[in-house]
Design a protein around this motif. Structure first.
Motif, PDB file in Angstrom:
ATOM      1  N   VAL A 453      -8.746  -2.388  -1.378  1.00 37.26           N
ATOM      2  CA  VAL A 453      -7.738  -1.413  -0.985  1.00 37.26           C
ATOM      3  C   VAL A 453      -6.499  -1.635  -1.853  1.00 37.26           C
ATOM      4  O   VAL A 453      -5.964  -2.740  -1.899  1.00 37.26           O
ATOM      5  CB  VAL A 453      -7.355  -1.567   0.505  1.00 37.26           C
ATOM      6  CG1 VAL A 453      -6.316  -0.522   0.891  1.00 37.26           C
ATOM      7  CG2 VAL A 453      -8.595  -1.458   1.384  1.00 37.26           C
ATOM      8  N   VAL A 454      -6.067  -0.590  -2.557  1.00 38.93           N
ATOM      9  CA  VAL A 454      -4.838  -0.672  -3.349  1.00 38.93           C
ATOM     10  C   VAL A 454      -3.991   0.561  -3.068  1.00 38.93           C
ATOM     11  O   VAL A 454      -4.492   1.584  -2.589  1.00 38.93           O
ATOM     12  CB  VAL A 454      -5.126  -0.778  -4.867  1.00 38.93           C
ATOM     13  CG1 VAL A 454      -5.837  -2.079  -5.195  1.00 38.93           C
ATOM     14  CG2 VAL A 454      -5.935   0.418  -5.355  1.00 38.93           C
ATOM     15  N   SER A 455      -2.706   0.465  -3.377  1.00 39.75           N
ATOM     16  CA  SER A 455      -1.797   1.577  -3.128  1.00 39.75           C
ATOM     17  C   SER A 455      -0.683   1.572  -4.163  1.00 39.75           C
ATOM     18  O   SER A 455      -0.259   0.501  -4.619  1.00 39.75           O
ATOM     19  CB  SER A 455      -1.187   1.465  -1.725  1.00 39.75           C
ATOM     20  OG  SER A 455      -0.135   2.404  -1.549  1.00 39.75           O
ATOM     21  N   TYR A 456      -0.207   2.752  -4.510  1.00 42.75           N
ATOM     22  CA  TYR A 456       0.920   2.861  -5.428  1.00 42.75           C
ATOM     23  C   TYR A 456       2.199   2.291  -4.825  1.00 42.75           C
ATOM     24  O   TYR A 456       3.159   1.998  -5.542  1.00 42.75           O
ATOM     25  CB  TYR A 456       1.147   4.320  -5.842  1.00 42.75           C
ATOM     26  CG  TYR A 456       1.213   5.295  -4.689  1.00 42.75           C
ATOM     27  CD1 TYR A 456       2.402   5.536  -4.018  1.00 42.75           C
ATOM     28  CD2 TYR A 456       0.063   5.973  -4.279  1.00 42.75           C
ATOM     29  CE1 TYR A 456       2.453   6.429  -2.955  1.00 42.75           C
ATOM     30  CE2 TYR A 456       0.110   6.858  -3.220  1.00 42.75           C
ATOM     31  CZ  TYR A 456       1.303   7.083  -2.560  1.00 42.75           C
ATOM     32  OH  TYR A 456       1.351   7.961  -1.508  1.00 42.75           O
ATOM     33  N   THR A 457       2.239   2.096  -3.519  1.00 42.42           N
ATOM     34  CA  THR A 457       3.435   1.573  -2.854  1.00 42.42           C
ATOM     35  C   THR A 457       3.512   0.053  -2.868  1.00 42.42           C
ATOM     36  O   THR A 457       4.539  -0.513  -2.494  1.00 42.42           O
ATOM     37  CB  THR A 457       3.468   2.025  -1.383  1.00 42.42           C
ATOM     38  OG1 THR A 457       2.369   1.414  -0.673  1.00 42.42           O
ATOM     39  CG2 THR A 457       3.359   3.532  -1.256  1.00 42.42           C
ATOM     40  N   THR A 458       2.426  -0.618  -3.324  1.00 45.80           N
ATOM     41  CA  THR A 458       2.283  -2.053  -3.084  1.00 45.80           C
ATOM     42  C   THR A 458       2.027  -2.810  -4.383  1.00 45.80           C
ATOM     43  O   THR A 458       1.173  -2.389  -5.181  1.00 45.80           O
ATOM     44  CB  THR A 458       1.120  -2.301  -2.108  1.00 45.80           C
ATOM     45  OG1 THR A 458       1.308  -1.479  -0.950  1.00 45.80           O
ATOM     46  CG2 THR A 458       1.055  -3.756  -1.691  1.00 45.80           C
ATOM     47  N   PRO A 459       2.717  -3.921  -4.625  1.00 44.57           N
ATOM     48  CA  PRO A 459       2.484  -4.691  -5.850  1.00 44.57           C
ATOM     49  C   PRO A 459       1.050  -5.224  -5.923  1.00 44.57           C
ATOM     50  O   PRO A 459       0.468  -5.614  -4.908  1.00 44.57           O
ATOM     51  CB  PRO A 459       3.489  -5.847  -5.745  1.00 44.57           C
ATOM     52  CG  PRO A 459       4.532  -5.366  -4.797  1.00 44.57           C
ATOM     53  CD  PRO A 459       3.814  -4.481  -3.818  1.00 44.57           C
ATOM     54  N   PHE A 460       0.517  -5.268  -7.148  1.00 45.95           N
ATOM     55  CA  PHE A 460      -0.807  -5.836  -7.385  1.00 45.95           C
ATOM     56  C   PHE A 460      -0.733  -6.702  -8.632  1.00 45.95           C
ATOM     57  O   PHE A 460      -0.198  -6.293  -9.663  1.00 45.95           O
ATOM     58  CB  PHE A 460      -1.855  -4.738  -7.585  1.00 45.95           C
ATOM     59  CG  PHE A 460      -3.245  -5.279  -7.795  1.00 45.95           C
ATOM     60  CD1 PHE A 460      -4.040  -5.611  -6.712  1.00 45.95           C
ATOM     61  CD2 PHE A 460      -3.743  -5.477  -9.068  1.00 45.95           C
ATOM     62  CE1 PHE A 460      -5.325  -6.135  -6.896  1.00 45.95           C
ATOM     63  CE2 PHE A 460      -5.020  -5.992  -9.269  1.00 45.95           C
ATOM     64  CZ  PHE A 460      -5.804  -6.320  -8.182  1.00 45.95           C
ATOM     65  N   GLY A 461      -1.287  -7.900  -8.542  1.00 45.99           N
ATOM     66  CA  GLY A 461      -1.323  -8.812  -9.674  1.00 45.99           C
ATOM     67  C   GLY A 461      -1.840 -10.158  -9.218  1.00 45.99           C
ATOM     68  O   GLY A 461      -2.178 -10.339  -8.046  1.00 45.99           O
ATOM     69  N   GLY A 462      -1.904 -11.116 -10.143  1.00 47.13           N
ATOM     70  CA  GLY A 462      -2.605 -12.348  -9.829  1.00 47.13           C
ATOM     71  C   GLY A 462      -1.785 -13.608  -9.907  1.00 47.13           C
ATOM     72  O   GLY A 462      -0.696 -13.645 -10.478  1.00 47.13           O
ATOM     73  N   PHE A 463      -2.329 -14.661  -9.295  1.00 49.01           N
ATOM     74  CA  PHE A 463      -1.848 -16.025  -9.440  1.00 49.01           C
ATOM     75  C   PHE A 463      -2.670 -16.693 -10.551  1.00 49.01           C
ATOM     76  O   PHE A 463      -3.691 -16.189 -10.986  1.00 49.01           O
ATOM     77  CB  PHE A 463      -2.056 -16.826  -8.157  1.00 49.01           C
ATOM     78  CG  PHE A 463      -1.194 -16.422  -6.983  1.00 49.01           C
ATOM     79  CD1 PHE A 463      -0.392 -15.304  -7.009  1.00 49.01           C
ATOM     80  CD2 PHE A 463      -1.219 -17.179  -5.818  1.00 49.01           C
ATOM     81  CE1 PHE A 463       0.392 -14.946  -5.918  1.00 49.01           C
ATOM     82  CE2 PHE A 463      -0.448 -16.841  -4.721  1.00 49.01           C
ATOM     83  CZ  PHE A 463       0.362 -15.719  -4.768  1.00 49.01           C
ATOM     84  N   LYS A 464      -2.215 -17.849 -10.990  1.00 46.03           N
ATOM     85  CA  LYS A 464      -2.958 -18.707 -11.918  1.00 46.03           C
ATOM     86  C   LYS A 464      -3.416 -17.922 -13.154  1.00 46.03           C
ATOM     87  O   LYS A 464      -2.625 -17.163 -13.736  1.00 46.03           O
ATOM     88  CB  LYS A 464      -4.122 -19.382 -11.169  1.00 46.03           C
ATOM     89  CG  LYS A 464      -3.639 -20.263 -10.007  1.00 46.03           C
ATOM     90  CD  LYS A 464      -4.760 -21.077  -9.380  1.00 46.03           C
ATOM     91  CE  LYS A 464      -5.722 -20.311  -8.556  1.00 46.03           C
ATOM     92  NZ  LYS A 464      -6.669 -21.162  -7.791  1.00 46.03           N
TER      93      LYS A 464
END
Length: 501
Positions: A453-464
């Protein structure tokens, strides 16, 4: 509207520079292959350093052009909303091109294309919400304020699995900030990007604001990142490519965002509903043929329900229909490239040699269509330990590793024991347990009783090793802005020049 639009058998796609389609200066092309047949279906321009220079200069000139530089933020937002409308109108046509290039399901690609406009509406709405501040200061007679300006020319380098969606994650906030952009799509999935770029001209964006260079990474991506007029790089792709981009950008102190790979854990607790978690596991790894950075390629299952889960999972995917991605009945399509097919099959051999048990799949399918397509069975391994390569390395294909755990702490330890930290999920009916996992898991996104689930309103990215920075949400527009502080002397005298005041 593009209802009923059909694709010709042979297509040719040029570069898109300064608002116009143009062939590569050297006149070279390369083939784009259809994963369903394994045969070339289109040729795309093969850009080189001279084309990179032309595109970056076009973007730099557009940045200084009053038609873009002096446009109000509100009018910039209106342009973005217009392009969102055009994407929606052309969704079927663009999705068809993407499917032909990367073999993903038409249902998924069309769903993405119908969702992508929301990013342009959202960031178009944020364009005129960027505000500076008046800052109280101890400096008597000084009026001090800040303002935010576009960082400049942005290089957006995108992969083949969801070209337009992952480009949009970069392009929409960059445009909202007032930047100009040069896009370098994967050589395996470029055709939709050229048609996509034309919509920005149709929407009224000035020439040079959006440009597209097609070709190979070493011939286009490398000189693009190194170009002195490129101010920021936004990259989505593999870890090796990301590290090369980071190193090259560091040579000129350019800002970067890197969305890289993952080996995401999908954790199934003893109290979870078997039917629901099987669907969640399948969605996490097989719905996109495993070709997504956030794929739930490791399923961690409590030992008390392990056997029941595996039995139900195998029964479920045995019914899955693998085939032509344009057929609405197809549930799993081919992998996108011949090299990717070889890689997936090589990991089947690796896992078997390390002692994992092949519970389902593992073979290339040659009885679909022409027999030359890049189809592989959805594959499940059990008896996997987390030190095996199949559990540690990103495969980017429909290969699932099932790992047992005995308690919550062991599940958390196993989940975090990889170089990656892009996403994770936990399935439980216990609210306290859910919060324990969300706090402890080393991942940029954590789902509870859900996946992908992803949204344009919400940050997405990774650790490490899954990357740097975030994409999505209100904060993302700031990544494409730079802050200027302004001091205005309201006093009548000039201070002593030899005293810093």
């Amino acid at each position: 509207m593009d209802e009923g639009w059909t694709l010709a058998e042979t297509q040719r796609f040029n570069l898109f520079i300064n608002g116009q389609e143009t062939p590569a200066q050297a006149g070279e092309t390369l083939d784009s292959f259809d994963p369903v047949t394994g045969a070339p279906w289109a040729s795309i321009a093969r850009a080189r350093a001279a084309d990179v220079d032309a595109a970056v200069i076009a973007a730099s000139d557009a940045l200084a052009n009053p038609a873009w530089r002096d446009i109000s933020a509100s009018d910039r937002g209106a342009l973005m909303r217009r392009v969102g409308d055009l994407i929606l109108e052309n969704a079927e046509r663009l999705a068809t091109l993407e499917v032909r290039d990367n073999g993903k399901l038409m249902a998924e690609m069309l769903g993405q294309l119908r969702y992508i406009p929301q990013y342009y509406y959202y960031y178009g709405g944020l364009a005129d919400k960027v505000e500076g501040a008046v800052i109280p200061t101890e400096k008597t007679g000084m009026f001090v304020y800040t303002e935010h300006e576009p960082i400049g020319v942005v290089a957006a380098i995108t992969p083949w699995n969801s070209p337009l969606l992952l480009t949009t994650w970069k392009l929409a906030p960059a445009l909202a900030a007032g930047c100009t952009v040069v896009i370098k799509p994967s050589e395996h999935a470029s055709t939709s990007m050229i048609e996509f770029a034309k919509l920005f001209t149709e929407a009224g964006f000035p020439p040079g604001v959006v440009n597209v260079l097609t070709g190979y990474g070493d011939e286009v991506g490398a000189p693009l990142v190194a170009h002195p007029k490129v101010n920021r790089v936004a990259f989505t792709g593999g870890e090796v490519g990301g590290k090369a981009v980071y190193k090259a950008a560091a040579e000129r102190l350019k800002g970067v965002s890197l969305e890289l790979g993952g080996k995401s854990p999908n954790i199934i607790c003893a109290d979870a509903d078997i039917e629901q978690v099987v669907k969640g596991a399948v969605s996490g790894i097989f719905a996109a043929t495993g070709q997504t950075c956030m794929a739930g390629s490791r399923v961690l299952v409590h030992e008390s329900i392990h056997d029941a889960f595996v039995a139900r999972l195998v029964d479920f995917i045995a019914e899955a229909r693998v085939g032509d991605p344009t057929d609405p009945k197809t549930q799993i399509g081919p992998v996108a490239t011949k090299d990717q097919l070889r890689k997936v099959l090589s990991y089947v051999d690796i896992a078997t040699s390390e002692g994992a048990h092949l519970a389902f799949g593992g073979k290339q399918l040659t009885d679909i269509g022409t027999g030359n397509g890049w189809f592989v069975e959805p594959t499940v391994f059990t008896n996997v330990t987390n030190d095996m390569r199949v559990a540690q390395e990103e495969i980017f294909g429909p290969v699932l590793s099932v790992i047992k755990f005995s308690d919550d702490d062991e599940a958390i330890r196993i989940a975090n024991d990889t170089p990656y930290g892009l996403a994770a999920a936990v399935w439980t009916n216990d609210v306290a347990r859910a919060f324990k996992f969300t706090k402890a898991l080393e991942a940029g996104t954590v789902w509870v009783n859900a996946y992908r689930v992803v949204s344009y309103t919400t940050p997405f990215g990774g650790f490490k090793n899954s990357g740097l920075g975030r994409e999505g949400g209100q904060e993302m527009i700031k990544e494409y802005l730079q802050t200027k502080s302004v001091y205005v002397n309201l006093g009548k005298t000039t201070p002593n020049p030899f005293v810093l005041g």
